[in-house]
Design an enzyme around this catalytic site. Structure first.
Site, PDB file in Angstrom:
ATOM      1  N   TRP A 104       0.837  -1.217   0.000  1.00 22.14           N
ATOM      2  CA  TRP A 104       0.000   0.000   0.000  1.00 22.14           C
ATOM      3  C   TRP A 104       0.856   1.244   0.000  1.00 22.14           C
ATOM      4  CZ3 TRP A 104      -4.046  -1.686  -2.004  1.00 22.14           C
ATOM      5  CH2 TRP A 104      -4.553  -2.939  -1.655  1.00 22.14           C
ATOM      6  N   ASP A 173      -1.710   6.768   6.102  1.00 22.50           N
ATOM      7  CA  ASP A 173      -2.743   5.822   5.680  1.00 22.50           C
ATOM      8  C   ASP A 173      -3.033   4.940   6.891  1.00 22.50           C
ATOM      9  OD1 ASP A 173      -4.256   3.761   4.687  1.00 22.50           O
ATOM     10  OD2 ASP A 173      -2.879   3.199   3.072  1.00 22.50           O
ATOM     11  N   LYS A 197     -12.438  -1.641   7.182  1.00 21.36           N
ATOM     12  CA  LYS A 197     -11.758  -2.546   8.116  1.00 21.36           C
ATOM     13  C   LYS A 197     -12.196  -2.260   9.551  1.00 21.36           C
ATOM     14  CE  LYS A 197      -8.179  -2.337   4.752  1.00 21.36           C
ATOM     15  NZ  LYS A 197      -8.291  -3.650   4.131  1.00 21.36           N
TER      16      LYS A 197
HETATM   17  N1  PMP Z   1      -4.134   1.037   2.446  1.00 27.43           N
HETATM   18  C1  PMP Z   1      -4.172  -0.034   3.258  1.00 27.43           C
HETATM   19  C2  PMP Z   1      -3.303  -0.055   4.468  1.00 27.43           C
HETATM   20  C3  PMP Z   1      -5.018  -1.106   2.956  1.00 27.43           C
HETATM   21  O1  PMP Z   1      -5.043  -2.175   3.743  1.00 27.43           O
HETATM   22  C4  PMP Z   1      -5.831  -1.036   1.791  1.00 27.43           C
HETATM   23  C5  PMP Z   1      -6.817  -2.129   1.431  1.00 27.43           C
HETATM   24  N2  PMP Z   1      -6.568  -3.371   1.876  1.00 27.43           N
HETATM   25  C6  PMP Z   1      -5.728   0.081   0.976  1.00 27.43           C
HETATM   26  C7  PMP Z   1      -4.890   1.106   1.350  1.00 27.43           C
HETATM   27  C8  PMP Z   1      -6.560   0.207  -0.272  1.00 27.43           C
HETATM   28  O2  PMP Z   1      -7.837   0.545   0.136  1.00 27.43           O
HETATM   29  P1  PMP Z   1      -9.071   0.676  -0.851  1.00 27.43           P
HETATM   30  O3  PMP Z   1      -9.388  -0.698  -1.314  1.00 27.43           O
HETATM   31  O4  PMP Z   1     -10.119   1.287   0.026  1.00 27.43           O
HETATM   32  O5  PMP Z   1      -8.673   1.563  -1.953  1.00 27.43           O
END
Ligand code: PMP
Length: 363
Positions: A104, A173, A197
């Site tokens: 991420w 994030d 989450k």
């Molecule tokens: N950042 C983190 C730490 C994540 O765990 C995730 C999704 N698993 C994301 C970003 C991406 O999120 P989204 O699917 O809402 O775009």
């Protein structure tokens, strides 16, 4: 009728508090005497205004945000924030520091570079497969912000404490650990989290942004990609994901009123994670935690078994025992137990008991 619910260890979308789901069920056809569902009502109604404002005030109280902070709701997931952040905050000729702790974080770096922004990757844990959180980082004092991923959902690592950045605002994030513990928000310029989450269903991303960061937003951005569109209209410039925001409001109410705030939530989350990590560490090497002990996440606990074949059997038998969502991310394999806020201690104890019995039988 009592629903047949499993112990849900999904990484996201993930478990929601049962009390919240029941409250939604109870008001699904008639929300507070309006004769309709929140899904069916105008986002300009006084009822929805009360919902979004309550979600915002609860966020402010739970995170102890001072008046400099704005709480907004944006669509496009955490992934859209990877682009919106540099687009809004990082002017040409300036640079931002990024810490690469896995997929991420890497996506955030990639999206910023896609926009031709200047990004400096000041630390990375790629040398050891992202199994740790980098320490003693030399940040650039003239960076506009320092971007980090507070909890790495895939690799099971988490910042236990946030680094000293010499006054440079942190942009974080927090998708997979927001509202899981108290922290000092004062050093953060922006915090974002996909709701699916720890705070709600998929479809909405919470963004918390400080006044001084808003001053960096250029005028010539499309309305939907500009933070000031959201802050000036209380996230109601266009139709927001109203039902998702309603669910977030109920989760935050549960956190404040039933759990009793983030201090209590953290204590419970620590207790839950300790139960599973103890099971891993006391298994005589049958289970092997993949994150380095000092960087272990309290939210996503990643581990391997002696073989992929045993991992497959573990997942199958776990599901039969009513324990779901334990498969590791497809990019890394193995197993992962996500113990988000809504996962109760009893579910975690059931998992630890299952793990112990499985190791005894197969070790
Ligand atoms: N950042 C983190 C730490 C994540 O765990 C995730 C999704 N698993 C994301 C970003 C991406 O999120 P989204 O699917 O809402 O775009």
């Amino acid at each position: 009728m009592k629903a047949n619910r499993i112990c849900n260890f999904n990484a996201g979308p993930a478990a929601l508090p049962l009390a919240v789901l029941e409250e939604i069920q109870g008001s699904l056809l008639d929300y507070k005497g309006t004769g309709m569902s929140v899904m069916e009502m105008s986002h300009r109604s006084k009822e929805f205004d009360a919902i979004i404002n309550d979600a915002i005030s609860r966020t402010r109280r739970l995170l102890q945000l001072d008046e400099r902070f704005h709480v907004i709701f944006v669509q496009g997931g955490a992934s859209l924030q990877f682009s919106m952040i540099p687009m809004n905050l990082l002017a040409d000729g300036r640079s931002a520091d990024y810490v690469n702790t896995g997929t991420w974080a890497a996506n955030a770096i990639k999206e910023a570079r896609m926009l031709n922004k200047t990004v400096s990757v000041v630390a990375s844990s790629e040398d050891r497969q992202f199994t740790y959180i980098p320490r003693d980082i030399a940040f650039n004092p003239d960076a506009v912000y320092v971007h980090l991923t507070s909890n790495n959902t895939i690799r099971g690592t988490q910042w236990a404490a946030f680094p000293e950045t010499q006054g440079v605002p942190i942009v974080a994030d927090m998708s997979s650990d927001i509202m899981s513990r108290p922290f000092d928000a004062g050093r953060f310029g922006l915090i974002y989290a996909g709701a699916q989450k720890n705070i709600g269903p998929a479809g909405v991303c919470m963004v918390i942004i400080r006044d001084d960061m808003l001053k960096r937003v250029p005028a010539n951005l499309p309305a939907m990609l500009k933070y000031t569109t959201y802050t000036s209209k209380n996230s109601l410039y266009n139709t927001p994901p109203s039902f998702a925001i309603y669910t977030v409001q109920l989760v935050l109410k549960w956190l404040e009123e039933t759990v009793g705030g983030l201090g209590r939530m953290e204590a419970l989350n620590r207790q839950k994670a300790a139960v599973v990590y103890r099971g891993i560490d006391d298994s005589g090497g049958f289970y092997r935690g993949t994150a380095e002990p000092g960087s272990r996440s309290l939210m996503n606990l990643t581990f391997r078994l002696p073989s992929e074949e045993l991992e497959k059997r573990f997942l199958e038998e776990a599901l039969k025992a009513g324990l779901g969502g334990l498969k590791g991310h497809r990019s890394v394999g193995g197993c992962r137990a996500s113990l988000y806020n809504a996962v109760p201690l009893e579910a975690v104890e059931a998992l630890a008991g299952f793990m112990q019995a499985f190791a005894r039988k197969n070790g």
